[in-house]
Write a protein that holds these residues in place. Structure first.
Motif, PDB file in Angstrom:
ATOM      1  N   LEU A   2      10.290  13.393  67.184  1.00  0.00           N
ATOM      2  CA  LEU A   2      10.314  12.999  65.898  1.00  0.00           C
ATOM      3  C   LEU A   2      10.452  11.552  65.718  1.00  0.00           C
ATOM      4  CD1 LEU A   2      10.547  14.175  62.778  1.00  0.00           C
ATOM      5  CD2 LEU A   2      12.940  14.152  63.084  1.00  0.00           C
ATOM      6  N   TRP A   3      11.376  10.834  66.465  1.00  0.00           N
ATOM      7  CA  TRP A   3      11.818   9.465  66.356  1.00  0.00           C
ATOM      8  C   TRP A   3      10.438   8.727  66.985  1.00  0.00           C
ATOM      9  CZ3 TRP A   3      12.056   5.530  69.995  1.00  0.00           C
ATOM     10  CH2 TRP A   3      12.496   4.273  69.414  1.00  0.00           C
ATOM     11  N   LEU A   4       9.586   9.252  67.980  1.00  0.00           N
ATOM     12  CA  LEU A   4       8.516   8.467  68.489  1.00  0.00           C
ATOM     13  C   LEU A   4       7.211   8.614  67.317  1.00  0.00           C
ATOM     14  CD1 LEU A   4       8.493   9.699  72.192  1.00  0.00           C
ATOM     15  CD2 LEU A   4       8.959   7.313  71.070  1.00  0.00           C
ATOM     16  N   HIS A   5       7.258   9.735  66.941  1.00  0.00           N
ATOM     17  CA  HIS A   5       6.261   9.840  65.545  1.00  0.00           C
ATOM     18  C   HIS A   5       6.708   8.664  64.617  1.00  0.00           C
ATOM     19  CE1 HIS A   5       3.493  11.643  62.860  1.00  0.00           C
ATOM     20  NE2 HIS A   5       4.367  11.670  61.990  1.00  0.00           N
ATOM     21  N   GLN A   6       7.896   8.411  64.193  1.00  0.00           N
ATOM     22  CA  GLN A   6       8.148   7.466  63.204  1.00  0.00           C
ATOM     23  C   GLN A   6       7.621   6.061  63.600  1.00  0.00           C
ATOM     24  OE1 GLN A   6       9.173   8.392  59.948  1.00  0.00           O
ATOM     25  NE2 GLN A   6       8.946  10.525  60.708  1.00  0.00           N
ATOM     26  N   ALA A   7       8.208   5.870  64.720  1.00  0.00           N
ATOM     27  CA  ALA A   7       7.686   4.663  65.733  1.00  0.00           C
ATOM     28  C   ALA A   7       6.178   4.448  65.643  1.00  0.00           C
ATOM     29  CB  ALA A   7       8.318   4.562  66.906  1.00  0.00           C
ATOM     30  N   TYR A   8       5.440   5.469  65.853  1.00  0.00           N
ATOM     31  CA  TYR A   8       3.982   5.332  65.540  1.00  0.00           C
ATOM     32  C   TYR A   8       3.476   4.964  64.520  1.00  0.00           C
ATOM     33  CZ  TYR A   8      -1.039   6.990  65.677  1.00  0.00           C
ATOM     34  OH  TYR A   8      -2.188   6.889  65.514  1.00  0.00           O
ATOM     35  N   GLN A   9       3.930   5.809  63.411  1.00  0.00           N
ATOM     36  CA  GLN A   9       3.602   5.365  62.007  1.00  0.00           C
ATOM     37  C   GLN A   9       3.781   3.838  61.805  1.00  0.00           C
ATOM     38  OE1 GLN A   9       5.439   8.499  59.763  1.00  0.00           O
ATOM     39  NE2 GLN A   9       3.480   9.896  59.554  1.00  0.00           N
ATOM     40  N   LEU A  10       5.016   3.485  62.175  1.00  0.00           N
ATOM     41  CA  LEU A  10       5.282   2.019  61.728  1.00  0.00           C
ATOM     42  C   LEU A  10       4.572   1.050  62.576  1.00  0.00           C
ATOM     43  CD1 LEU A  10       7.305   0.163  60.359  1.00  0.00           C
ATOM     44  CD2 LEU A  10       8.891   0.440  62.407  1.00  0.00           C
ATOM     45  N   GLU A  11       4.307   1.160  63.969  1.00  0.00           N
ATOM     46  CA  GLU A  11       3.908   0.135  64.722  1.00  0.00           C
ATOM     47  C   GLU A  11       2.202   0.206  64.469  1.00  0.00           C
ATOM     48  OE1 GLU A  11       4.867  -2.280  66.612  1.00  0.00           O
ATOM     49  OE2 GLU A  11       6.960  -1.742  66.031  1.00  0.00           O
ATOM     50  N   PHE A  12       1.570   1.434  64.634  1.00  0.00           N
ATOM     51  CA  PHE A  12       0.029   1.403  64.612  1.00  0.00           C
ATOM     52  C   PHE A  12      -0.673   1.787  63.125  1.00  0.00           C
ATOM     53  CE2 PHE A  12       1.510   2.573  69.109  1.00  0.00           C
ATOM     54  CZ  PHE A  12       0.698   1.529  69.475  1.00  0.00           C
ATOM     55  N   GLY A  14       1.150   1.077  60.484  1.00  0.00           N
ATOM     56  CA  GLY A  14       1.748  -0.122  59.527  1.00  0.00           C
ATOM     57  C   GLY A  14       2.375   0.915  58.016  1.00  0.00           C
ATOM     58  N   LEU A  15       2.919   1.895  58.249  1.00  0.00           N
ATOM     59  CA  LEU A  15       3.590   2.588  57.398  1.00  0.00           C
ATOM     60  C   LEU A  15       5.033   2.193  57.352  1.00  0.00           C
ATOM     61  CD1 LEU A  15       1.726   6.140  57.632  1.00  0.00           C
ATOM     62  CD2 LEU A  15       1.247   4.207  55.824  1.00  0.00           C
ATOM     63  N   SER A  16       5.712   1.980  56.293  1.00  0.00           N
ATOM     64  CA  SER A  16       7.135   1.826  56.195  1.00  0.00           C
ATOM     65  C   SER A  16       7.603   3.191  56.443  1.00  0.00           C
ATOM     66  CB  SER A  16       7.605   1.047  54.997  1.00  0.00           C
ATOM     67  OG  SER A  16       8.908   0.881  54.941  1.00  0.00           O
ATOM     68  N   THR A  17       8.246   3.289  57.520  1.00  0.00           N
ATOM     69  CA  THR A  17       8.717   4.707  57.851  1.00  0.00           C
ATOM     70  C   THR A  17      10.637   4.553  58.050  1.00  0.00           C
ATOM     71  OG1 THR A  17       8.645   4.290  60.169  1.00  0.00           O
ATOM     72  CG2 THR A  17       7.017   5.454  58.899  1.00  0.00           C
ATOM     73  N   PHE A  18      11.195   3.498  57.646  1.00  0.00           N
ATOM     74  CA  PHE A  18      12.572   3.089  57.783  1.00  0.00           C
ATOM     75  C   PHE A  18      13.360   4.077  57.251  1.00  0.00           C
ATOM     76  CE2 PHE A  18      10.947  -0.980  59.181  1.00  0.00           C
ATOM     77  CZ  PHE A  18      11.334  -0.934  60.577  1.00  0.00           C
ATOM     78  N   VAL A  19      13.320   4.271  55.838  1.00  0.00           N
ATOM     79  CA  VAL A  19      13.815   5.220  54.985  1.00  0.00           C
ATOM     80  C   VAL A  19      12.975   6.098  54.364  1.00  0.00           C
ATOM     81  CG1 VAL A  19      15.383   5.145  53.107  1.00  0.00           C
ATOM     82  CG2 VAL A  19      15.645   3.311  54.634  1.00  0.00           C
ATOM     83  N   PRO A  20      13.444   7.351  54.495  1.00  0.00           N
ATOM     84  CA  PRO A  20      14.372   8.257  55.279  1.00  0.00           C
ATOM     85  C   PRO A  20      14.075   8.450  56.699  1.00  0.00           C
ATOM     86  CG  PRO A  20      13.404   9.915  53.940  1.00  0.00           C
ATOM     87  CD  PRO A  20      12.781   8.418  53.833  1.00  0.00           C
ATOM     88  N   GLY A  21      12.711   8.353  56.957  1.00  0.00           N
ATOM     89  CA  GLY A  21      12.217   8.864  58.241  1.00  0.00           C
ATOM     90  C   GLY A  21      12.935   8.371  59.481  1.00  0.00           C
ATOM     91  N   LEU A  22      12.883   7.083  59.822  1.00  0.00           N
ATOM     92  CA  LEU A  22      13.399   6.502  61.224  1.00  0.00           C
ATOM     93  C   LEU A  22      15.052   6.633  61.106  1.00  0.00           C
ATOM     94  CD1 LEU A  22      12.153   5.596  63.690  1.00  0.00           C
ATOM     95  CD2 LEU A  22      12.208   2.930  62.522  1.00  0.00           C
ATOM     96  N   PHE A  23      15.461   6.313  59.875  1.00  0.00           N
ATOM     97  CA  PHE A  23      17.116   6.422  59.839  1.00  0.00           C
ATOM     98  C   PHE A  23      17.543   7.889  60.175  1.00  0.00           C
ATOM     99  CE2 PHE A  23      20.796   7.041  57.249  1.00  0.00           C
ATOM    100  CZ  PHE A  23      21.697   6.121  58.062  1.00  0.00           C
ATOM    101  N   VAL A  24      17.107   8.899  59.437  1.00  0.00           N
ATOM    102  CA  VAL A  24      17.225  10.147  59.845  1.00  0.00           C
ATOM    103  C   VAL A  24      17.044  10.500  61.173  1.00  0.00           C
ATOM    104  CG1 VAL A  24      16.868  12.512  59.200  1.00  0.00           C
ATOM    105  CG2 VAL A  24      17.128  10.956  57.346  1.00  0.00           C
ATOM    106  N   SER A  25      15.850  10.355  61.838  1.00  0.00           N
ATOM    107  CA  SER A  25      15.422  10.313  63.286  1.00  0.00           C
ATOM    108  C   SER A  25      16.554   9.945  64.146  1.00  0.00           C
ATOM    109  CB  SER A  25      14.116   9.955  63.612  1.00  0.00           C
ATOM    110  OG  SER A  25      13.224  10.696  62.756  1.00  0.00           O
TER     111      SER A  25
END
Length: 67
Positions: A2-12, A14-25
């Motif tokens: 789950l955490w890696l999916h959020q990081a992929y969305q952010l890095e590749f 360009g989606l903002s995934t900090f709240v709530p996705g990356l935080f909850v992960s």
């Protein structure tokens, strides 16, 4: 994963995934690590049937008899 999916969305993507996705992960990842650490501590330090545990137990019994 789950955490890696959020990081992929952010890095590749360009989606903002900090709240709530990356935080909850991150919180879930931390909670699982704390749970695993608790199991390790319980398995290594909580046994009274080990030799050191028996020595401590016998020593405590001897101190109680002297009182």
């Amino acid at each position: 994963a789950l955490w890696l999916h959020q990081a992929y969305q952010l890095e590749f993507l360009g989606l903002s995934t900090f709240v709530p996705g990356l935080f909850v992960s991150g919180l879930l990842f931390f909670a699982v690590n704390v749970w695993i650490l608790g199991i390790v501590i319980q398995d290594t330090g909580g046994r009274e049937d080990s030799e050191q545990g028996r020595e401590r137990r016998d020593k405590r019994k001897g101190e109680r008899k002297m009182d």
